[in-house]
Design an enzyme around this catalytic site. Sequence first.
Site, mmCIF file in Angstrom:
data_model
loop_
_atom_site.group_PDB
_atom_site.id
_atom_site.type_symbol
_atom_site.label_atom_id
_atom_site.label_comp_id
_atom_site.label_asym_id
_atom_site.label_seq_id
_atom_site.Cartn_x
_atom_site.Cartn_y
_atom_site.Cartn_z
ATOM 1 N N ARG A 177 8.708 -9.960 -0.836
ATOM 2 C CA ARG A 177 9.247 -10.245 -2.162
ATOM 3 C C ARG A 177 10.584 -10.981 -2.040
ATOM 4 N NH1 ARG A 177 6.816 -5.153 -2.505
ATOM 5 N NH2 ARG A 177 5.281 -4.978 -4.205
ATOM 6 N N LYS A 233 9.647 -1.640 -2.988
ATOM 7 C CA LYS A 233 9.256 -1.225 -4.327
ATOM 8 C C LYS A 233 8.746 0.204 -4.358
ATOM 9 C CE LYS A 233 7.036 -3.232 -8.371
ATOM 10 N NZ LYS A 233 6.219 -4.362 -8.883
ATOM 11 N N HIS A 268 7.617 -15.414 -7.194
ATOM 12 C CA HIS A 268 6.773 -14.279 -6.814
ATOM 13 C C HIS A 268 5.339 -14.710 -6.525
ATOM 14 C CE1 HIS A 268 5.897 -10.015 -6.451
ATOM 15 N NE2 HIS A 268 4.803 -10.202 -7.186
ATOM 16 N N ARG A 294 4.061 -14.760 -2.997
ATOM 17 C CA ARG A 294 3.448 -13.527 -2.475
ATOM 18 C C ARG A 294 1.959 -13.495 -2.830
ATOM 19 N NH1 ARG A 294 4.540 -8.232 -0.766
ATOM 20 N NH2 ARG A 294 3.583 -6.525 -1.915
ATOM 21 N N TRP A 340 1.766 -2.323 -0.427
ATOM 22 C CA TRP A 340 1.340 -1.839 -1.737
ATOM 23 C C TRP A 340 0.990 -0.359 -1.642
ATOM 24 C CZ3 TRP A 340 -0.513 -6.982 -0.759
ATOM 25 C CH2 TRP A 340 -0.061 -7.937 -1.675
ATOM 26 N N TYR A 394 -7.297 -9.249 -5.662
ATOM 27 C CA TYR A 394 -7.543 -10.412 -4.809
ATOM 28 C C TYR A 394 -8.979 -10.450 -4.267
ATOM 29 C CZ TYR A 394 -2.432 -10.426 -4.740
ATOM 30 O OH TYR A 394 -1.101 -10.433 -5.104
#
Length: 299
Positions: free
Chosen positions: A148, A175, A234, A237, A260, A269
């Site tokens: 990020r 995150k 972003h 990414r 994640w 995805y």
Amino acid sequence: MSDKEGDGMTDSDGMRTFKEAAERWQEETQHKRTAHEDTRKLLWIGRHLNHRRLREIDSDTLRDLARARRAEGSGPSTVNRYMALTRAILRRAALDWEWIDRAPRVRLAPEPKRRVRWITPDQARTLLQELPEHQRDACLLALATGLRQRNVLGLKWTDIDFRSRIAWIYGDATKNGEDLQVPLNDTALEVLKRRRGRHSVYVLTYAGRPLKSINTRSWRKALKRAGITNFRWHDLRHTWASWLVQRRVPLFVLQELGGWQSATMVRRYAHLSPSVNARYAAEIDQEFARDSKSQYGPL
């Protein structure tokens, strides 16, 4: 003794303002990794609610608050983040501090599905050619690692292990709050080696100072010259993740590489490479192929 006093709520509690509730919230949640984000949101919320007594804040007041945020151009997701924080403070004022009898209902708006915008390798090469060197290196690192923006710009030399080809992003900067071990491929290592010796602490700098932002006029002009529209930093990414999936990297590996916490975030995805699932589905054929003369017949 009044009924409120018997229930644990005093008359003075009924005079409490939202400002007092927000201040107590910040005191009690200052350990949160996202406390600085609450502070930023409360600066805006406070302009509308700080002067209001808690008992005066009702559903109509909160609808007006959401309407005011939308009027400033915020989308449903952003409005919901502000309203969710307001709701959390009011609920704590009612349930934990007993400053009000009950918190008003806060309705959150339906949110659109998260967008997945990515560019092709040819588009990426064109963009890189249009960028000044310091932004080109930042962009390359993002495309090579999937990091990020805050992690790319905040990368320090002490985070890099050249011998093991690993970069460490520690929990206070991720995150999900967990340390992230980032494998460094050849592309990333080339960028890092090229940046060596330019600054004693930070990897990415400009004119001797750490980069603070990427969304600059030169970034926007480079996108325009490259013919790339509707593209944010972003989305680099998203591009990194999309390229890996198209090259048959399994989703569980992508989740690990990208840090994640939820597999749901990665499944968006999956549609980019349906052939991957077909290849794995075909593995079951091997079980039947072991005995082509079985009762099932040749397969």
